[in-house]
Design a protein around this motif. Structure first.
Motif: not given
Lengths: 277, 452
Positions: B76-79, B184-188
């Motif tokens: 969600p942080a990316i989208c 991105v790192e957080y989501e990965v």
């Protein structure tokens, strides 16, 4: 992380490193390379796989200190880790059993020639080899090649070993005397261009192996592009071997210089590694 | 939403959009009518229950709101940052016609950021472990999504990435100022926390083939390798120094952090007069990166008008605010060099003719309208195709005429154990459409493995 198993100095500026990389060691074929990125702030550079051992899970690279990355790499020691290595990349050599092959290598390119020569011999070709360096102390791997052919000719620019002069001297002499089925050349761009000019006179098919600046090396960015005949090719996925008579060396050599200023800045800044020489 | 001041932001790579404050988020959420038949959900490629998460925001239950989103969307942080909401959920909002569509994307970002700031972690509903190993090829939006969904179903998932860092286009393509790499790192990390093993530096097709992976015990494959083959213009002198593919320019800048050279080792030439050919998000990203690298003049050269530009309106606006010039109805025809470096690009003016297959009016060059633009850097952002590196090693896999993988809307391909989704199937599209396809493929992979 990729552990350095051993490291040897071949001469003052050229080093040999054996590195644990089991997946790559299983797959590597002659003529392929790996992308090396030493640490998180590093750049990605291509280095030819000199040798590989699937059983031990290791690959061997030979490199010359030139830019910041190779100079930093030279400071690493046995048991140190390299953060990122990816490969094997590029197409394996296209050499087949064709009969008589003349192989020409120059400078640190001789390290790239050895696996090709080994393979060419193994599949039943008859080899003649010419290698050249600036001087005797910069000449590498002569003994390795001696085992592959009775006809090994050495040239040095200053005459400190073998014939004085460039590789094109003995090359021309050999081609005037006898017929070869294929020439293969790897070394400095300027040498490859000269060799191609010579073999062209004899209408001898010539493969060159180009060493281009790369980033991803999977065909994604196109920084390594080169004109071959009327087509733009990517050295990383279409090469590194190309028909030397079709390569636009003038353009390729101009492209190779495009980050020269930045490379100088990078070198002057020095390396990040903590260990001292 | 507040943005970083334009004078400052053209000199740094920090994020431009600053996110909503608590108050702004409350005000926005309160506008939502909470429609019973919520058409916004239909506009979302991954089907987030939008009214439900907005209701939770109204109730200030932010951590529950993010969990509601994560039922459907793993990133969600990316989208919340890069989705073209104006063409999706927000376009379907009943208030859209009044020009008052709820800023769903801003709210999605808001609750994601809340979770990150609180350093709280999502609960991981550990499903009963099914033992089958599944290999995901490519760690972009499609690969990350498929990995996360399959891990949630209990599969033993390994995510292979050819570069040294996971994220695909999210790390090499989209710039820091639009999508910070820490996000991105957080989501990965979230995907890893679900039990997914991430293996960078593995080029499937080179480092290991599908057959090798089958021998290692992998029972199904998802290919999400994206659109990683840069197109060039096919005009004279494209190999001059200073001519970049957008892929190269963005990869140097974003993945390799050339904007921090020489602290980081990868160089980039910092042009003073930069031309960018193309009208999509990639063109906007390239132009805005060039500006931040210190260019005095950056010009977007696009063959149609602004109306036909495929870039998000928000990104076109941002580019304009930052002083990017737009040379529209203009087509490059020839590049001229000086001492090996690009020096000028010759262009022709276009008029718009009949609509083409895409429904947009076709640009028609006007005879004799040729003119030249002086520049020292030229970036080609005219699209990307499917990278053949892996596909050429799987001759049994059926491809389309364009070289994309032939797959149905469930991601099923011509090979029983191979599934695919994202740009490698559709050609270059959006982050969220790749994620939508990956979710469907995860379902199909589960069905396939359960039947076996």
């Amino acid at each position: 992380m990729f552990r350095i198993v051993s490291k040897d100095k071949i001469n003052p500026v050229i080093h040999k490193m054996v590195i644990e990389a089991p997946r790559i060691a299983m797959k590597a074929r002659p003529g392929q390379f790996v992308m090396v990125m030493i640490d998180d702030k590093g750049e990605r550079i291509p280095l030819t796989i000199y040798d590989h051992d699937g059983k031990k899970g290791t690959i061997t690279i030979i490199f010359q200190e030139a830019g910041k990355t190779t100079k930093t790499l030279a400071k690493l020691k046995e048991s140190d880790n390299i953060v990122n290595i990816a490969g094997p990349l590029g197409r394996p050599t296209s050499i087949k059993r064709t009969g008589k092959i003349i192989l020409i290598g120059g400078g640190v390119g001789i390290a790239e020639l050895v696996p090709i020569a080994r393979y060419a011999k193994e599949i039943g070709n008859d080899l003649a080899i010419i290698i050249g360096a600036r001087s005797k102390d910069l000449l590498i791997l002569e003994d390795e090649l001696k085992g592959l052919t009775e006809r090994l000719i050495v040239t040095t620019d200053d005459g400190s070993c073998g014939e004085k002069g460039l590789v094109t001297g003995p090359l021309k002499r050999l081609l005037e005397k006898e017929k070869f089925n294929l020439a293969y050349c790897v070394g400095p761009d300027i040498m490859m261009r000269a060799v191609c000019r010579t073999t062209k006179e004899f209408d001898l098919e010539t493969i060159v192996s180009l060493d281009a600046n790369m980033i991803d090396a999977t065909g994604m960015c196109g920084t390594c592009r080169v004109m071959v005949g009327s087509e733009t090719k990517f050295t990383c996925v279409d090469g590194p071997e190309f028909d030397g008579h079709k390569v636009d060396f003038a353009e390729f050599m101009t492209r190779q210089k495009r980050f020269r200023k930045e490379e100088q800045v990078s070198l002057e800044k020095g390396c990040r590694c903590k260990s001292k020489m | 939403m507040q943005k970083q001041d334009v004078k400052k932001r053209v000199k740094n790579f920090n994020e431009v959009a600053l996110g909503l404050t608590d108050q702004e988020a409350q005000r926005e959420a309160k506008g939502c009518l909470g429609c019973k038949k919520a058409s916004c959900i239909e506009g979302c490629p991954v089907g987030i229950d939008i009214p439900a998460f907005i209701k939770l925001i109204k109730e200030k239950k932010y951590s529950e709101a993010i969990e509601k989103i994560k039922e459907k969307n793993n990133l969600p942080a990316i989208c919340g940052r890069v989705c073209p909401q104006e063409d999706q959920c927000e376009k379907m909002c009943i208030l859209f016609k009044k020009g008052k569509a709820i800023k769903i994307g801003y709210l999605e970002r808001f609750v994601s950021d809340c979770q990150m700031q609180n350093k709280s972690k999502s609960k991981q509903d550990k499903a009963a472990k099914k033992k089958e190993r599944v290999a995901i090829v490519g760690s972009g939006p499609a690969g990350l999504t498929c990995s996360a969904d399959l891990a949630k179903m209990g599969y033993d998932v390994t995510l292979f990435e050819s570069l040294h860092k996971p994220g695909g286009v999210l790390v090499y393509g989209i710039p820091e100022f639009r999508l910070p790499k820490s996000i991105v790192e957080y989501e990965v990390d979230y995907v890893r926390s679900l039990g997914v093993t991430v293996e960078p530096n593995v080029i499937i097709g080179r480092t290991a083939g599908l057959d090798d992976l089958r021998r290692e015990g992998f029972k199904a494959f998802f290919i999400g390798t994206g659109a990683g083959l840069p197109y060039f213009l096919g005009i004279d002198s494209e190999n001059l120094n200073g001519v970049y593919s957008a892929n190269e320019f963005l990869t140097r800048t974003n993945l390799m952090k050339a904007y921090l050279f020489p602290e980081y080792d990868t160089p980039i030439t910092k042009g003073k007069k930069v031309g960018v050919i193309g009208g999509g998000n990639v063109a906007m990203d390239s132009a805005r990166c060039a500006k931040r690298l210190g260019a005095e003049e950056v010009t977007i050269i696009y063959r149609r008008t602004e109306k036909e530009m495929p870039a998000r309106i928000e990104e076109i606006e941002n580019a304009k605010e930052e002083g990017i010039n737009f040379k529209l109805l203009t087509n490059p025809v020839k590049i001229f060099g000086k001492d090996g470096w690009v020096d000028e690009v010759e262009c022709m003016e276009n008029s718009l003719g009949e609509p083409d297959a895409s429904g947009r009016r076709r640009p028609v060059p006007i005879e004799g309208s040729n003119f030249k633009i002086k520049l020292d850097t030229l970036i080609c952002a005219i699209g990307q195709g499917p990278n053949p590196l892996l596909l050429s090693t799987i001759p049994e896999l059926k491809l389309t005429k364009r070289g994309n993988i032939e797959a149905d809307d469930k991601g099923i391909t011509s090979m029983a154990d191979v599934f695919a989704g994202g740009d490698i199937v559709t050609g270059a599209a959006t982050v969220i459409s790749a994620m939508g396809a990956a979710k469907k493929a995860a379902v199909a992979i589960n069905e396939y493995l359960e039947k076996k």
